[in-house]
Design a protein around this motif. Structure first.
Motif, PDB file in Angstrom:
ATOM      1  N   VAL A  57      -9.400  18.364  -4.863  1.00  0.00           N
ATOM      2  CA  VAL A  57      -8.304  18.943  -4.735  1.00  0.00           C
ATOM      3  C   VAL A  57      -7.382  18.145  -3.648  1.00  0.00           C
ATOM      4  O   VAL A  57      -6.075  17.499  -3.735  1.00  0.00           O
ATOM      5  N   ASN A  58      -8.106  17.780  -2.672  1.00  0.00           N
ATOM      6  CA  ASN A  58      -7.494  16.910  -1.591  1.00  0.00           C
ATOM      7  C   ASN A  58      -7.272  15.479  -2.022  1.00  0.00           C
ATOM      8  O   ASN A  58      -6.207  15.024  -1.847  1.00  0.00           O
ATOM      9  N   PHE A  59      -8.230  15.026  -2.655  1.00  0.00           N
ATOM     10  CA  PHE A  59      -8.003  13.596  -3.313  1.00  0.00           C
ATOM     11  C   PHE A  59      -6.691  13.755  -4.076  1.00  0.00           C
ATOM     12  O   PHE A  59      -5.868  12.623  -3.974  1.00  0.00           O
ATOM     13  N   LEU A  60      -6.694  14.472  -5.211  1.00  0.00           N
ATOM     14  CA  LEU A  60      -5.508  14.434  -5.845  1.00  0.00           C
ATOM     15  C   LEU A  60      -4.157  14.725  -5.172  1.00  0.00           C
ATOM     16  O   LEU A  60      -2.981  14.238  -5.597  1.00  0.00           O
ATOM     17  N   GLY A 240       1.744   2.499  -9.169  1.00  0.00           N
ATOM     18  CA  GLY A 240       0.364   1.839  -8.705  1.00  0.00           C
ATOM     19  C   GLY A 240       0.546   1.563  -7.290  1.00  0.00           C
ATOM     20  O   GLY A 240      -0.604   1.697  -6.568  1.00  0.00           O
ATOM     21  N   LEU A 241       1.708   1.023  -6.660  1.00  0.00           N
ATOM     22  CA  LEU A 241       1.803   1.112  -5.193  1.00  0.00           C
ATOM     23  C   LEU A 241       1.517   2.281  -4.436  1.00  0.00           C
ATOM     24  O   LEU A 241       0.931   2.519  -3.424  1.00  0.00           O
ATOM     25  N   ALA A 242       1.945   3.465  -5.081  1.00  0.00           N
ATOM     26  CA  ALA A 242       2.036   4.792  -4.616  1.00  0.00           C
ATOM     27  C   ALA A 242       0.405   5.301  -4.527  1.00  0.00           C
ATOM     28  O   ALA A 242       0.018   5.860  -3.451  1.00  0.00           O
ATOM     29  N   ILE A 243      -0.312   4.924  -5.555  1.00  0.00           N
ATOM     30  CA  ILE A 243      -1.718   5.299  -5.555  1.00  0.00           C
ATOM     31  C   ILE A 243      -2.524   4.548  -4.810  1.00  0.00           C
ATOM     32  O   ILE A 243      -3.482   4.975  -4.100  1.00  0.00           O
ATOM     33  N   LEU A 244      -2.249   3.180  -4.867  1.00  0.00           N
ATOM     34  CA  LEU A 244      -3.234   2.233  -4.153  1.00  0.00           C
ATOM     35  C   LEU A 244      -2.886   2.442  -2.574  1.00  0.00           C
ATOM     36  O   LEU A 244      -3.946   2.434  -1.907  1.00  0.00           O
ATOM     37  N   GLY A 245      -1.749   2.635  -2.120  1.00  0.00           N
ATOM     38  CA  GLY A 245      -1.421   2.893  -0.727  1.00  0.00           C
ATOM     39  C   GLY A 245      -1.988   4.232  -0.298  1.00  0.00           C
ATOM     40  O   GLY A 245      -2.258   4.379   0.713  1.00  0.00           O
ATOM     41  N   ALA A 246      -2.136   5.184  -1.031  1.00  0.00           N
ATOM     42  CA  ALA A 246      -2.849   6.531  -0.749  1.00  0.00           C
ATOM     43  C   ALA A 246      -4.145   6.612  -0.581  1.00  0.00           C
ATOM     44  O   ALA A 246      -4.720   7.545  -0.148  1.00  0.00           O
ATOM     45  N   LEU A 247      -4.816   5.520  -1.334  1.00  0.00           N
ATOM     46  CA  LEU A 247      -6.194   5.618  -1.723  1.00  0.00           C
ATOM     47  C   LEU A 247      -6.933   5.811  -0.414  1.00  0.00           C
ATOM     48  O   LEU A 247      -8.213   6.687  -0.451  1.00  0.00           O
ATOM     49  N   PRO A 248      -6.993   4.853   0.699  1.00  0.00           N
ATOM     50  CA  PRO A 248      -7.886   5.088   1.578  1.00  0.00           C
ATOM     51  C   PRO A 248      -7.825   6.433   2.358  1.00  0.00           C
ATOM     52  O   PRO A 248      -8.607   7.115   2.707  1.00  0.00           O
ATOM     53  N   ALA A 250      -6.894   9.060   1.077  1.00  0.00           N
ATOM     54  CA  ALA A 250      -7.427  10.290   0.005  1.00  0.00           C
ATOM     55  C   ALA A 250      -8.524  10.367   0.190  1.00  0.00           C
ATOM     56  O   ALA A 250      -9.406  11.355   0.238  1.00  0.00           O
ATOM     57  N   LEU A 251      -9.359   9.043   0.473  1.00  0.00           N
ATOM     58  CA  LEU A 251     -10.946   9.331   0.540  1.00  0.00           C
ATOM     59  C   LEU A 251     -11.353   9.796   1.590  1.00  0.00           C
ATOM     60  O   LEU A 251     -12.252  10.339   1.705  1.00  0.00           O
ATOM     61  N   VAL A 252     -10.606   9.651   2.843  1.00  0.00           N
ATOM     62  CA  VAL A 252     -10.805  10.426   4.097  1.00  0.00           C
ATOM     63  C   VAL A 252     -10.458  11.922   3.931  1.00  0.00           C
ATOM     64  O   VAL A 252     -11.351  12.585   4.407  1.00  0.00           O
ATOM     65  N   SER A 253      -9.626  12.322   3.334  1.00  0.00           N
ATOM     66  CA  SER A 253      -9.237  13.620   3.076  1.00  0.00           C
ATOM     67  C   SER A 253     -10.209  14.247   2.110  1.00  0.00           C
ATOM     68  O   SER A 253     -10.385  15.379   2.280  1.00  0.00           O
ATOM     69  N   ALA A 266      -3.547   4.919  11.042  1.00  0.00           N
ATOM     70  CA  ALA A 266      -3.156   3.835  10.575  1.00  0.00           C
ATOM     71  C   ALA A 266      -2.898   3.941   9.019  1.00  0.00           C
ATOM     72  O   ALA A 266      -2.168   3.780   8.242  1.00  0.00           O
ATOM     73  N   MET A 267      -3.862   4.686   8.170  1.00  0.00           N
ATOM     74  CA  MET A 267      -3.978   5.085   6.783  1.00  0.00           C
ATOM     75  C   MET A 267      -2.920   5.866   6.519  1.00  0.00           C
ATOM     76  O   MET A 267      -2.216   5.700   5.375  1.00  0.00           O
ATOM     77  N   ALA A 268      -2.667   6.783   7.359  1.00  0.00           N
ATOM     78  CA  ALA A 268      -1.529   7.804   7.032  1.00  0.00           C
ATOM     79  C   ALA A 268      -0.064   7.259   6.911  1.00  0.00           C
ATOM     80  O   ALA A 268       0.859   7.475   6.294  1.00  0.00           O
ATOM     81  N   ARG A 269       0.064   6.155   7.978  1.00  0.00           N
ATOM     82  CA  ARG A 269       1.316   5.402   7.989  1.00  0.00           C
ATOM     83  C   ARG A 269       1.707   4.777   6.625  1.00  0.00           C
ATOM     84  O   ARG A 269       2.594   4.759   6.035  1.00  0.00           O
TER      85      ARG A 269
END
Length: 397
Positions: A57-60, A240-248, A250-253, A266-269
């Motif tokens: 859920v957090n990742f999605l 694509g940009l929205a998902i790639l930018g969120a990936l790091p 999202a993995l932390v979350s 920095a990842m949050a920004r």
């Protein structure tokens, strides 16, 4: 100077399906985001130590919803400004946006500090006064602005990767006092202090609204068949940009990537900046979907350009979701009422649980879809839309 107040080309007997479908579907994402905000009394509304399915859920939520749902409505707001200006002219549009500011103040005072209606009203006034009557050449500036922002996002991502450090930091929800208040009166006092700050911080989404204005001037959603290449590239590139930018982030979350607090920040920004591309990306995706629905329904469901679907063609799930999209203001306000009842400490107090937040969001959205379908079958507008029209046009008269 090329004015937008021209008679729309082509048939005017049917609404374009894509805008209504996008608004109705994305209200589910707004429900997921806001229910989570209420459930954890803070933002982004995620459990910092997820287990089991909570990780999924957090990742999605982080890759598809957080900071990626509201830009869709910003694009659609800009699109609607052009459509309304064509029909009514700028004076009525100014009154309508001023009324939206009033709606936002009431919504924030009574229900939810994270209101966007007031910000839409302010941005709408600015756009009506300064942007709508500009030439096509002037409006190309917004494409350059998005290019500059893309470069900025790439720099942020590069810096985040270059300075990344391992650690044990987790996602921390920034508290919103109004959501944790022990009484309704106390929550109202907090909201009146929080809303102006929130509104001021989201005003920069005018760049997203401006992109919607550009798209509306080219009738991208009214005539998707003429813009299929643009829609495909925007859907792929934006999402694509929205998902790639969120990936790091999202993995932390999800508890799958471990970094120190500075790296997570920095990842949050990067996550926040790249989320804006979800707006045009999702809108383009719904434009393509509307086009293919129009093609599949053939003459029974299509009038004029593919994607402009009449009442006879709006059946099934897409039609019900589009009915909610036509009543998105009512649907949005209905959600806030539900979150106050379900999650407030002085009400049912069901917060603090990821699963409850998700189930509540889906249930409330389904109820609103069903209610909108019934209103559509009776030929009724949503109650909030009816009130907005009465105030706007009574003032106009």
């Amino acid at each position: 100077m090329t004015a937008i107040l021209e008679t729309p080309a082509g048939p005017a007997t049917a609404r374009a399906l894509a805008p209504d479908l996008a608004r109705g579907a994305m209200l589910l994402f707004i429900a997921l985001a806001n229910a989570a905000n209420f459930a954890f009394a803070g933002q982004p509304g995620l459990d910092g130590t997820p287990h089991g399915l909570q990780r999924v859920v957090n990742f999605l939520m982080t890759t598809l919803v957080d900071s990626r749902a509201y830009p869709v409505f910003a694009v659609m707001f800009g699109y609607s400004l052009v459509q309304l200006a064509r029909r009514h002219g700028p004076r009525v549009l100014l009154r309508r946006n001023a009324t939206l500011i009033g709606f936002g103040l009431v919504h924030a005072s009574l229900l939810y500090f994270g209101d966007f209606l007031g910000a839409y009203g302010i941005v709408g006034l600015i756009c009506t006064a300064l942007l709508l009557r500009r030439s096509d050449r002037f409006h190309r500036v917004v494409l350059w602005l998005w290019g500059v922002q893309t470069g900025y996002a790439l720099v942020l991502a590069a810096v985040a990767l270059a300075t990344a450090r391992r650690g044990d930091a987790v996602i921390v929800n920034h508290p919103n006092p109004s959501l944790a208040a022990g009484s309704y009166l106390s929550s109202m006092v907090h909201r009146l202090a929080e809303w102006p700050v929130h509104t001021a911080t989201v005003i920069p989404f005018i760049v997203i609204v401006w992109l919607g204005i550009w798209a509306a001037r080219h009738r991208v959603l009214e005539e998707p068949g003429r813009h299929l290449t643009l829609l495909r590239r925007t859907a792929i590139g934006g999402l694509g940009l929205a998902i790639l930018g969120a990936l790091p982030y999202a993995l932390v979350s999800a508890g799958l990537l471990h970094a120190d607090a500075g790296t997570v920040e920095a990842m949050a920004r990067v996550h926040a900046v790249t989320g804006e591309y979800g707006g045009p990306g999702y809108v383009a995706l719904f434009g393509l979907l509307a086009f293919h629905l129009g093609e599949a329904r053939g003459q029974a469901g299509r009038v004029g350009a593919a994607g402009r679907v009449g009442a006879a063609g709006r059946v099934g799930l897409a039609g019900r979701v589009a009915a909610l999209g036509q009543r998105s203001l009512s649907g949005y306000l209905f959600q806030s009422v539900c979150w106050v009842v379900v999650f407030s400490p002085w009400a049912l107090d069901l917060g603090g649980n990821t699963y409850v937040a998700v189930l509540a969001a889906v249930a409330v959205w389904l109820v609103s879809v069903a209610a909108a379908h019934r209103m559509a079958a009776r030929g009724e507008r949503g109650p909030a839309e009816t009130l907005l029209r009465r105030i706007t046009y009574r003032t106009a008269r």
